[in-house]
Design a protein around this motif. Structure first.
Motif, PDB file in Angstrom:
ATOM      1  N   LYS A 252       6.659  24.709 -54.439  1.00 24.34           N
ATOM      2  CA  LYS A 252       6.732  25.911 -53.606  1.00 24.34           C
ATOM      3  C   LYS A 252       8.170  26.073 -53.133  1.00 24.34           C
ATOM      4  CE  LYS A 252       5.469  27.669 -48.974  1.00 24.34           C
ATOM      5  NZ  LYS A 252       4.574  27.555 -47.792  1.00 24.34           N
ATOM      6  N   ASP A 257      10.519  31.453 -44.663  1.00 29.80           N
ATOM      7  CA  ASP A 257       9.170  31.952 -44.388  1.00 29.80           C
ATOM      8  C   ASP A 257       9.090  32.476 -42.955  1.00 29.80           C
ATOM      9  OD1 ASP A 257       6.486  32.509 -44.245  1.00 29.80           O
ATOM     10  OD2 ASP A 257       5.828  30.403 -44.248  1.00 29.80           O
ATOM     11  N   ASP A 275      11.061  25.603 -46.132  1.00 23.76           N
ATOM     12  CA  ASP A 275       9.786  25.916 -46.781  1.00 23.76           C
ATOM     13  C   ASP A 275       9.917  25.930 -48.313  1.00 23.76           C
ATOM     14  OD1 ASP A 275       7.094  26.285 -46.438  1.00 23.76           O
ATOM     15  OD2 ASP A 275       7.214  28.464 -46.211  1.00 23.76           O
ATOM     16  N   GLU A 336       1.457  32.416 -47.608  1.00 25.81           N
ATOM     17  CA  GLU A 336       2.153  32.928 -48.793  1.00 25.81           C
ATOM     18  C   GLU A 336       2.390  31.859 -49.855  1.00 25.81           C
ATOM     19  OE1 GLU A 336       3.656  31.708 -46.290  1.00 25.81           O
ATOM     20  OE2 GLU A 336       5.198  30.492 -47.228  1.00 25.81           O
ATOM     21  N   THR A 362       5.175  22.687 -49.010  1.00 28.03           N
ATOM     22  CA  THR A 362       5.051  22.668 -47.549  1.00 28.03           C
ATOM     23  C   THR A 362       4.024  23.748 -47.217  1.00 28.03           C
ATOM     24  OG1 THR A 362       6.948  24.168 -47.524  1.00 28.03           O
ATOM     25  CG2 THR A 362       7.391  21.844 -47.049  1.00 28.03           C
TER      26      THR A 362
HETATM   27 ZN    ZN Z   1       5.293  28.910 -46.037  1.00 27.42          ZN
END
Ligand code: ZN
Ligand code: BES
Ligand code: MN
Length: 487
Positions: A252, A257, A275, A336, A362
């Motif tokens: 990710k 974020d 993030d 997300e 994360t």
């Molecule tokens: Zn996030």
């Protein structure tokens, strides 16, 4: 940190000579001032303890440091030796000294033990001082070199191999430490392109238009509110057997974020620059594997987006279509990560047909609530894969704890309008997130999801890291490949 191997302490100039000592077993050959000084300050040789003092050696004043490595013959011997090396680095990092010598011979270290001490010293000494233009002298790093004297046979080769991994950890830390105005999807890719240049790894990059064509409505949906275009990055290393299916790592990479329209509260939002820690770990692990020329086929995929609120951003309630064709009702734009990962997972399966998939993200604040910063959570559809990861976690010090996946949790993701919603209920938040991802795994391909939310950033210095980016995951993935892929 430079590491240099020398035959004797006479050549060159380090003023501090360090010895690694076992707990409760001070060597008999220590100068009296050191032996007495250590006792007087309650130095027992516990892992991470350091004592230093001066001694008269043939009319010359020498500074001798003792670093404790705990009790021998324990499972965590190597971790304790790393701690000893790390403690030395921490102690002298800003001391004014530029070099220390590690006396491997009188410490009785073998090759892999020597490498462990060096690993600890190197990892603990990493700092990111790029934006500090006004450091006072006493805050500036001075220690730049460890000279190993009396290294046992094979230590140099062991270190060659280990230092590739250290370089990978440092690359991850760099990516994670950089703020979001510096590292965003495009610049993440550029930094990787630079780092992997000439290494033999192949980079594949998808831009917005290419992802649009592939139907990645979930990942692209997250990026809609950002001025920064999104990117998919694959780092390919085919160092293994010719026709063997690769292992895939998927990270990710939300470079910031904010939560999007479901905006996060202000306090602490700065944390969300990390993030992208999952993608950072994937990039660093790939660098480690590539630099040590691992005999393995591995693909590292990073889904890179920025999650911002804006007139073009996704709204709560919007329905989007993922690359897999499954539709998702986005009830919270702050959930997300799973939207980024689901398209990355579909793409990696279509494109590379991996034998096993491990994703790192994360992903949930709930993971921090459950495990704090001592373990990452592991969720898997395959017990063998989970066991391999748990084992690699123990060996590498990047620890994992297994959580369940089960169809019973699936109903929490039911949507009245689409195939699923992107949040579960109030409870089991890390599990429903993992359960969501599991819906994008095809044909029961062995897959594990690592929720590393509590691990990529540290508020306090730890065993082999200062406060800040930890580099979590690189050593875990490297160890996992060493253990499970045999040329
Ligand atoms: Zn996030
Ligand atoms: N990146 C966060 C998770 C996170 C929070 C990581 C704190 C590290 C520290 C993720 O995108 C997120 O916001 N998750 C939400 C999910 C929720 C809306 C279902 C969360 O955990 O609150
Ligand atoms: Mn979020």
């Amino acid at each position: 940190m430079d590491i240099e191997f020398r035959d004797s302490p006479e050549t060159g100039s380090p003023r501090i000579v360090a010895r690694i000592v076992e707990q409760d077993k001070l060597p008999g050959d220590l100068p009296l001032t050191i032996a007495e000084g250590a006792k007087a300050t309650r130095f027992t040789g516990k892992a991470g303890q350091v004592f230093d003092g001066f001694a008269d050696e043939n009319g010359k004043l020498v500074r001798l440091a003792l670093a404790g490595s705990g009790k021998k013959d324990t499972e965590s011997r190597h971790a304790a030796l790393e701690k000893a090396g790390a403690a030395l680095a921490a102690k002298y990092l800003t001391s004014g000294e530029s070099e220390i010598a590690l006396d491997a011979a009188s410490s009785g270290l073998d090759a892999s033990e020597t490498a462990a001490v060096l690993m600890g010293a190197r990892l603990r000494s990493w700092r990111w001082d790029h934006y500090r233009t006004k450091l006072r002298d006493e805050q500036k790093r001075t220690l730049t070199k460890v000279v190993v004297i009396g290294a046992p046979d094979g230590a140099k080769a062991e270190w060659e191999d280990a230092q590739a991994v250290a370089t990978g950890v440092e690359f991850t830390r760099e990516l994670v430490a950089e703020p979001a105005n510096i590292i965003y999807p495009e610049s993440f890719v550029e930094r990787c392109a630079k780092r992997f240049e000439g290494t033999g790894a192949e980079l594949v990059v998808l831009d917005d238009a290419e992802m649009e064509k592939l139907g990645m409505g979930a990942l692209l949906g997250v990026g809609l509110g950002s001025e920064r275009p999104s990117r998919m990055l694959a780092i390919k290393w085919m160092g293994g057997a010719k026709d063997e299916a690769p292992i895939a790592f998927v990270g990710k990479g939300v470079t910031f974020d904010t939560g999007g329209i479901s905006l996060k509260p202000g306090p602490g939002m700065e944390d969300m620059k990390w993030d992208m820690g999952g993608a950072g770990a994937v990039a660093g692990a790939m660098l480690a594997l590539v630099l040590r020329k691992a005999k393995a086929n591995v693909i590292g995929v990073c889904g890179l987006v920025e999650n911002m609120p804006d007139g073009k951003a996704m709204r709560p309630g919007d329905v989007i279509t993922s690359m897999s064709g499954q539709t998702i009702e986005v009830l919270n734009t702050d959930a997300e990560g799973r939207l980024v990962l689901c398209d990355a997972l579909t793409w990696v399966q279509n494109e590379f047909k991996p034998a096993r998939i491990v994703d790192l993200a994360t992903l949930t604040g709930a993971m921090l609530v459950a495990l704090g910063s001592e373990h990452a959570g592991v969720f898997s559809n395959n017990d063998d894969l989970a066991d391999d990861l748990l084992h690699a976690g123990k060996q590498s010090g990047d620890k994992l704890w297994r959580f369940p996946l089960a169809p019973e949790y699936d109903k929490l993701l039911d949507s009245p309008i689409a195939d699923m919603k992107n949040i579960g209920g109030r409870y089991a938040g890390s599990i429903t997130a993992a359960q969501f991802l599991g819906r994008f795994i095809e044909n029961d391909t062995p897959w594990a999801h690592l929720d590393v939310a509590g691990m990529v950033w540290a508020d306090k210095p730890g065993a082999t890291w200062d406060k800040g980016a930890t580099g979590y995951g690189v050593r875990l993935l490297d160890r996992f490949i060493r253990n499970t892929v045999k040329g």
